[in-house]
Design a protein around this motif. Structure first.
Motif, short mmCIF file in Angstrom:
data_model
loop_
_atom_site.label_atom_id
_atom_site.label_comp_id
_atom_site.label_asym_id
_atom_site.label_seq_id
_atom_site.Cartn_x
_atom_site.Cartn_y
_atom_site.Cartn_z
N GLY A 77 16.16 5.08 4.87
CA GLY A 77 16.88 6.26 4.54
C GLY A 77 17.75 6.29 6.47
O GLY A 77 18.77 6.73 6.26
N GLY A 78 17.39 5.99 7.20
CA GLY A 78 18.25 5.67 8.47
C GLY A 78 18.33 4.40 8.96
O GLY A 78 19.30 4.74 10.31
N THR A 79 18.78 3.94 8.24
CA THR A 79 19.18 2.55 8.71
C THR A 79 20.48 2.22 8.64
O THR A 79 20.76 3.34 7.70
N GLU B 198 15.42 -1.73 -2.85
CA GLU B 198 16.50 -0.65 -3.34
C GLU B 198 16.65 0.56 -3.90
O GLU B 198 16.67 1.90 -3.27
N SER B 199 15.08 0.72 -4.61
CA SER B 199 14.96 1.80 -5.12
C SER B 199 14.06 2.76 -3.72
O SER B 199 14.46 4.00 -3.45
N LEU B 200 12.74 1.51 -2.82
CA LEU B 200 12.88 2.36 -1.40
C LEU B 200 13.68 2.89 -0.72
O LEU B 200 14.02 3.96 -0.17
N ILE B 201 15.74 2.27 -0.77
CA ILE B 201 15.96 2.85 0.10
C ILE B 201 17.10 4.24 0.13
O ILE B 201 17.73 5.05 0.46
N THR B 202 17.17 3.77 -1.61
CA THR B 202 17.78 4.90 -2.09
C THR B 202 16.74 6.21 -1.72
O THR B 202 17.50 7.80 -1.37
N ARG C 105 0.86 -1.39 -0.03
CA ARG C 105 -0.10 0.20 0.23
C ARG C 105 0.93 1.44 0.59
O ARG C 105 1.92 1.43 0.46
N SER C 106 0.28 2.49 -0.56
CA SER C 106 1.12 3.45 -0.95
C SER C 106 2.16 3.80 0.69
O SER C 106 3.30 4.36 1.10
N GLN C 107 1.00 3.98 1.70
CA GLN C 107 1.87 3.94 3.40
C GLN C 107 2.79 2.88 3.37
O GLN C 107 3.59 3.56 3.44
N ASP C 108 1.98 1.73 3.26
CA ASP C 108 3.23 1.12 3.92
C ASP C 108 4.78 1.13 2.68
O ASP C 108 5.91 0.74 3.32
N LEU C 109 4.71 1.68 1.25
CA LEU C 109 6.17 2.21 0.68
C LEU C 109 6.52 3.10 0.68
O LEU C 109 7.91 2.95 1.31
N ALA C 110 6.02 4.06 1.74
CA ALA C 110 6.25 5.46 1.96
C ALA C 110 7.39 5.33 3.50
O ALA C 110 7.91 5.79 3.95
N TYR D 7 11.98 -14.47 1.07
CA TYR D 7 11.19 -14.65 1.27
C TYR D 7 10.16 -13.83 0.00
O TYR D 7 9.10 -14.07 -0.30
N LEU D 8 10.91 -12.96 -0.33
CA LEU D 8 9.95 -12.32 -1.68
C LEU D 8 10.89 -11.29 -2.70
O LEU D 8 11.55 -10.31 -2.48
N PRO D 9 12.28 -12.53 -3.27
CA PRO D 9 13.41 -12.14 -4.33
C PRO D 9 12.46 -11.17 -5.84
O PRO D 9 13.57 -10.32 -5.61
N SER D 10 11.46 -11.34 -5.73
CA SER D 10 10.80 -10.38 -6.32
C SER D 10 10.23 -9.19 -5.96
O SER D 10 10.59 -7.92 -6.85
N ALA D 11 10.46 -8.43 -4.89
CA ALA D 11 10.76 -7.09 -4.57
C ALA D 11 12.08 -6.94 -3.83
O ALA D 11 12.65 -5.49 -3.60
N ALA D 12 12.84 -7.34 -4.72
CA ALA D 12 14.29 -6.73 -4.29
C ALA D 12 15.44 -5.30 -4.63
O ALA D 12 15.54 -4.64 -3.93
N GLU D 13 14.27 -5.26 -5.86
CA GLU D 13 14.73 -4.12 -7.04
C GLU D 13 14.36 -3.42 -5.86
O GLU D 13 14.43 -2.04 -6.24
N ASP D 14 12.78 -3.08 -5.83
CA ASP D 14 11.98 -2.27 -5.73
C ASP D 14 12.85 -1.52 -4.11
O ASP D 14 12.44 -0.63 -3.70
#
Length: 170
Positions: free
Chosen positions: A128-130, A154-158, A116-121, A145-152
């Motif tokens: 960002g602070g980890t 990385e984007s959220l970390i950036t 959900r959008s709130q979850d991704l935010a 457990y969810l390898p298909s989300a690895a690229e997502d």
């Protein structure tokens, strides 16, 4: 928010969602309390809630149910049969009040699954602070457990790191 410690739950659980994010990022408002339990423990947890004068409101759209605690707090009980939930419940972090909070890697996994959008935010702000060592553990759990989300991820970390840098400069 209710003192969940006053309700004796005989089965293990971890606090998840909005309340859990407070351990990993600046606080955000949330209107309810969410806990994750194993499906096999649901009957025991529901009996404990009833004994504590809580009232079942209904079912969630995912396995679980919504309750109103005696102090008026809304409690969502999320049930899971996944192996990662077993690990998450067995290996919590603890809030200053001693309540078990889902560990960051599993919270990220849970939020990536919901997407959900709130979850991704939330993921972006938490990442960002980890510290890098913790990011590596988050990456490892997501890869397992969810390898298909690895690229997502990385984007959220950036995005989280960019937001944090902007906040520190501004």
């Amino acid at each position: 928010m209710t003192n969940l410690k006053t309700i004796i739950l005989q089965a293990p659980f971890v606090i998840v969602e909005g309340i859990a994010t407070r351990l990993y990022m600046p606080e955000r408002n949330t209107l309810d309390l969410d806990i994750l339990i194993l499906s096999e423990d649901a009957l025991l947890v529901y009996q404990d809630l009833e004994r504590a004068k809580s009232r079942r409101i209904g079912n969630l759209s995912i396995p679980g149910s919504q309750w109103q605690l005696s102090d008026g707090t809304s409690l969502d009980v999320i049930e899971s049969t996944t192996s990662w939930a077993t690990e998450a419940i067995a290996n919590p972090n603890y809030a200053p009040d001693g309540l078990p909070i889902i560990a960051l890697p599993y919270l990220v996994l849970m939020k990536l699954t919901a997407s959900r959008s709130q979850d991704l935010a939330d993921i972006s702000r938490m990442m960002g602070g980890t510290e890098e060592s913790q990011l590596q553990e988050v990456r490892r759990i997501v890869q397992v457990y969810l390898p298909s989300a690895a690229e997502d991820l990385e984007s959220l970390i950036t995005l989280g790191k960019l937001e944090r840098e902007t906040d520190e400069i501004g």
